[in-house]
Design a protein around this motif. Structure first.
Motif, PDB file in Angstrom:
ATOM      1  N   ASP A   1       0.834  -1.206   0.000  1.00 35.68           N
ATOM      2  CA  ASP A   1       0.000   0.000   0.000  1.00 35.68           C
ATOM      3  C   ASP A   1       0.865   1.250   0.000  1.00 35.68           C
ATOM      4  OD1 ASP A   1      -2.900  -0.997   0.470  1.00 35.68           O
ATOM      5  OD2 ASP A   1      -1.720  -2.072   1.970  1.00 35.68           O
ATOM      6  N   LEU A   2       0.392   2.261  -0.706  1.00 38.38           N
ATOM      7  CA  LEU A   2       1.051   3.561  -0.704  1.00 38.38           C
ATOM      8  C   LEU A   2       0.750   4.291   0.605  1.00 38.38           C
ATOM      9  CD1 LEU A   2       2.523   5.899  -2.262  1.00 38.38           C
ATOM     10  CD2 LEU A   2       0.223   6.635  -2.955  1.00 38.38           C
ATOM     11  N   TYR A   3       1.794   4.845   1.235  1.00 40.86           N
ATOM     12  CA  TYR A   3       1.556   5.724   2.377  1.00 40.86           C
ATOM     13  C   TYR A   3       1.400   7.138   1.828  1.00 40.86           C
ATOM     14  CZ  TYR A   3       2.292   8.686   6.414  1.00 40.86           C
ATOM     15  OH  TYR A   3       2.144   9.654   7.364  1.00 40.86           O
ATOM     16  N   ASP A   4       0.202   7.654   1.954  1.00 39.44           N
ATOM     17  CA  ASP A   4      -0.130   8.972   1.414  1.00 39.44           C
ATOM     18  C   ASP A   4      -0.329   9.944   2.567  1.00 39.44           C
ATOM     19  OD1 ASP A   4      -1.032  11.171   0.076  1.00 39.44           O
ATOM     20  OD2 ASP A   4      -2.702  10.167  -0.938  1.00 39.44           O
ATOM     21  N   LYS A   5       0.579  10.900   2.704  1.00 41.21           N
ATOM     22  CA  LYS A   5       0.514  11.861   3.799  1.00 41.21           C
ATOM     23  C   LYS A   5      -0.712  12.759   3.715  1.00 41.21           C
ATOM     24  CE  LYS A   5       5.545  12.232   4.412  1.00 41.21           C
ATOM     25  NZ  LYS A   5       6.713  13.148   4.372  1.00 41.21           N
ATOM     26  N   THR A   6      -1.347  12.816   2.544  1.00 39.40           N
ATOM     27  CA  THR A   6      -2.504  13.696   2.383  1.00 39.40           C
ATOM     28  C   THR A   6      -3.818  13.009   2.741  1.00 39.40           C
ATOM     29  OG1 THR A   6      -2.859  13.090   0.052  1.00 39.40           O
ATOM     30  CG2 THR A   6      -1.294  14.869   0.507  1.00 39.40           C
ATOM     31  N   LYS A   7      -3.786  11.715   2.983  1.00 35.42           N
ATOM     32  CA  LYS A   7      -5.011  10.989   3.313  1.00 35.42           C
ATOM     33  C   LYS A   7      -5.434  11.327   4.738  1.00 35.42           C
ATOM     34  CE  LYS A   7      -7.049   6.355   3.369  1.00 35.42           C
ATOM     35  NZ  LYS A   7      -6.811   4.904   3.141  1.00 35.42           N
ATOM     36  N   THR A   8      -6.734  11.558   4.942  1.00 34.32           N
ATOM     37  CA  THR A   8      -7.228  11.956   6.260  1.00 34.32           C
ATOM     38  C   THR A   8      -8.448  11.141   6.666  1.00 34.32           C
ATOM     39  OG1 THR A   8      -8.657  13.672   5.312  1.00 34.32           O
ATOM     40  CG2 THR A   8      -6.424  14.331   5.964  1.00 34.32           C
ATOM     41  N   HIS A   9      -8.734  11.175   7.963  1.00 34.08           N
ATOM     42  CA  HIS A   9      -9.976  10.604   8.481  1.00 34.08           C
ATOM     43  C   HIS A   9     -11.119  11.589   8.215  1.00 34.08           C
ATOM     44  CE1 HIS A   9      -7.994   7.319  10.650  1.00 34.08           C
ATOM     45  NE2 HIS A   9      -7.061   8.192  10.993  1.00 34.08           N
ATOM     46  N   LEU A  10     -12.331  11.150   8.522  1.00 35.64           N
ATOM     47  CA  LEU A  10     -13.494  12.017   8.317  1.00 35.64           C
ATOM     48  C   LEU A  10     -13.417  13.289   9.156  1.00 35.64           C
ATOM     49  CD1 LEU A  10     -16.358   9.358   8.222  1.00 35.64           C
ATOM     50  CD2 LEU A  10     -15.305  10.558   6.294  1.00 35.64           C
ATOM     51  N   ASP A  11     -12.713  13.188  10.311  1.00 37.86           N
ATOM     52  CA  ASP A  11     -12.603  14.376  11.166  1.00 37.86           C
ATOM     53  C   ASP A  11     -11.468  15.302  10.757  1.00 37.86           C
ATOM     54  OD1 ASP A  11     -10.403  12.949  11.914  1.00 37.86           O
ATOM     55  OD2 ASP A  11     -10.972  12.714  14.025  1.00 37.86           O
ATOM     56  N   GLY A  12     -10.773  14.963   9.660  1.00 35.92           N
ATOM     57  CA  GLY A  12      -9.707  15.816   9.159  1.00 35.92           C
ATOM     58  C   GLY A  12      -8.324  15.480   9.643  1.00 35.92           C
ATOM     59  N   THR A  13      -8.200  14.552  10.610  1.00 30.47           N
ATOM     60  CA  THR A  13      -6.873  14.159  11.097  1.00 30.47           C
ATOM     61  C   THR A  13      -6.194  13.252  10.080  1.00 30.47           C
ATOM     62  OG1 THR A  13      -7.839  12.288  12.297  1.00 30.47           O
ATOM     63  CG2 THR A  13      -7.538  14.373  13.512  1.00 30.47           C
ATOM     64  N   VAL A  14      -4.863  13.253  10.078  1.00 31.60           N
ATOM     65  CA  VAL A  14      -4.083  12.495   9.098  1.00 31.60           C
ATOM     66  C   VAL A  14      -4.209  10.990   9.356  1.00 31.60           C
ATOM     67  CG1 VAL A  14      -1.758  12.054   8.216  1.00 31.60           C
ATOM     68  CG2 VAL A  14      -2.456  14.389   8.796  1.00 31.60           C
ATOM     69  N   TYR A  15      -4.387  10.246   8.273  1.00 32.68           N
ATOM     70  CA  TYR A  15      -4.406   8.777   8.348  1.00 32.68           C
ATOM     71  C   TYR A  15      -2.961   8.293   8.320  1.00 32.68           C
ATOM     72  CZ  TYR A  15      -5.800   3.945   7.316  1.00 32.68           C
ATOM     73  OH  TYR A  15      -5.984   2.584   7.368  1.00 32.68           O
ATOM     74  N   THR A  16      -2.471   7.806   9.431  1.00 33.85           N
ATOM     75  CA  THR A  16      -1.056   7.497   9.585  1.00 33.85           C
ATOM     76  C   THR A  16      -0.737   6.041   9.242  1.00 33.85           C
ATOM     77  OG1 THR A  16      -1.282   6.815  11.901  1.00 33.85           O
ATOM     78  CG2 THR A  16      -0.961   9.180  11.464  1.00 33.85           C
ATOM     79  N   LYS A  17       0.567   5.749   9.236  1.00 36.22           N
ATOM     80  CA  LYS A  17       1.003   4.375   9.023  1.00 36.22           C
ATOM     81  C   LYS A  17       0.513   3.469  10.148  1.00 36.22           C
ATOM     82  CE  LYS A  17       5.383   5.580   8.478  1.00 36.22           C
ATOM     83  NZ  LYS A  17       6.849   5.444   8.254  1.00 36.22           N
TER      84      LYS A  17
END
Length: 403
Positions: free
Chosen positions: A160-176
């Protein structure tokens, strides 16, 4: 005199696609392109480039490029097949051997050249990432991978690509760490025990709790600034190690290498109870730069067993190296995110084929050699049939793009 085109018949590859029922999901042209990729990827010198695929196909490279970037097919089918088959195989191995199941997480960098600020179409989703291998910040894609294994048997599970721009619904970053926790929730309960094997990045309470909920313990590297509480005293691993004497440690041998090891059992920050092993190479006891620490949430394991289990994390490093050296994992030049994510799905499926798709399970290296011979034989058989059919030499050269 007309000549019917004769192309290599990769029957073994096609049978593998049929075995996984891919014709239920993909059209004949898509299946032909998948077969082309697998034939090309197992050839010597493959770099993951579209021009490499064209050498094994009747189609022009622009057609193959369109297949990757804009083709109407769902790569998640291949990704799901890899996940399902890898777990099925290692679960069977666990039942057969009564050995625990291992889930190994790590990440790597697919390094690229930083584009000019004037570039009109740079490779999508690239960025700066720290490469532990090179010890510096590089430009490229950061990739998370998972390998599952049992005993001496291991298989790729996901890429899977780790995308720093991906976020949760609340706007927080989706981390590794989020991804690892989400994956833990998809795993089957291991019948003979299971362990997540991770580096220090993932050795944290959230990952431990996620794997505990799935029925797994965690064994992971530990940074030496982590806090321990021996006798209730708050102290970092590195400062605690300075008080350890030679008579407090014992020599443990793992895979032919010996380490002086001290076993601590107790609390850490955010962790109520775990085993921490402080280790030095045999010739470097007491040297702060040589100190390594490892955490295990299964306090019932012997020190030697913890060390031996953590050594089973090595297959993911081998997967990265073999995929980069043989399957073009970091030399692809497609620019769209959809195209390189599809390439990774094809790569994982090809890796699975080389390890489980032959008459018996093989290591990837041995399986790759067998598949290469099969693909070469298919090409030579096609040339032989051209000769038997009276196809002129110049037509054969044109057909195999040697003209």
């Amino acid at each position: 005199m007309s000549h019917t085109a004769i192309v290599p018949d990769h029957a073994t590859l096609r049978n593998y696609l049929l075995h996984h029922r891919l014709p239920l999901y993909y059209s004949k042209p898509v299946l032909a392109h998948i077969e082309t990729y697998m034939a090309a990827a197992t050839a010597k010198g493959f770099r993951g480039k579209v021009v490499d695929l064209a050498e094994h196909s009747e189609c022009h490279r622009t057609t193959l490029g369109h297949f990757l970037a804009e083709g109407k097919w769902d790569e998640s089918v291949l990704q799901t097949k890899v996940k399902t088959e890898s777990l099925r195989q290692v679960m069977q191995a666990s039942e057969r051997t009564a050995e625990p199941l291992f889930v190994i997480h790590d990440d790597t960098i697919a390094q690229k050249s930083k584009p000019s600020s004037q570039a009109e179409a740079p490779i999508e989703r690239t960025g700066f990432h720290h490469s532990h291998l090179l010890g510096k910040v590089v430009w490229g894609h950061q990739v998370q991978a998972t390998v599952v294994g049992c005993a001496d048997f291991s298989l790729v599970h996901s890429i899977d690509l780790y995308d720093k721009t991906k976020t949760h619904l609340d706007g927080t970053v989706y981390t590794k760490i989020d991804r690892v926790c989400d994956l833990a929730a998809t795993l089957p309960t291991p019948s003979h025990g299971g362990y997540a094997l991770v580096d220090s990045w993932f050795t944290c309470a959230r990952v431990i709790d996620s794997y505990a909920a799935a029925g797994y313990h965690l064994i992971g590297a530990l940074k030496t600034n982590r806090i321990l509480y021996p006798q209730g005293i708050r102290i970092s691993v590195q400062d605690f190690a300075a008080h350890i004497r030679k008579e407090d440690v014992r020599l443990v041998t793992v895979n032919g290498s010996s380490y002086w090891t001290y076993r601590y059992e107790g609390a850490l920050n955010e962790i109520d109870n775990a085993v921490v092993l402080l280790c030095w190479p045999e010739q470097a006891f007491g040297e702060s730069k040589a100190l390594r620490a490892f955490l295990c949430t299964d306090v019932s394991l012997e020190t030697e067993t913890i060390s031996a289990y953590y050594a089973k994390r090595w297959p993911i490093e081998i997967f990265f190296r073999q995929s980069k050296n043989n399957l073009g994992f970091d030399t692809y030049q497609v620019r769209s995110a959809k195209a390189f994510i599809r390439l990774w799905a094809l790569l994982a499926f090809t890796h699975l084929y080389c390890t489980t798709g032959l008459e018996q399970p093989h290591s990837f290296g041995n399986g790759l050699r067998i598949v290469r011979k099969q693909v070469q034989q298919d090409r030579f058989r096609a040339i032989y049939e051209c000769g038997r059919s009276g196809v002129p030499f110049h037509v054969v050269c044109e057909q195999f793009k040697l003209a």
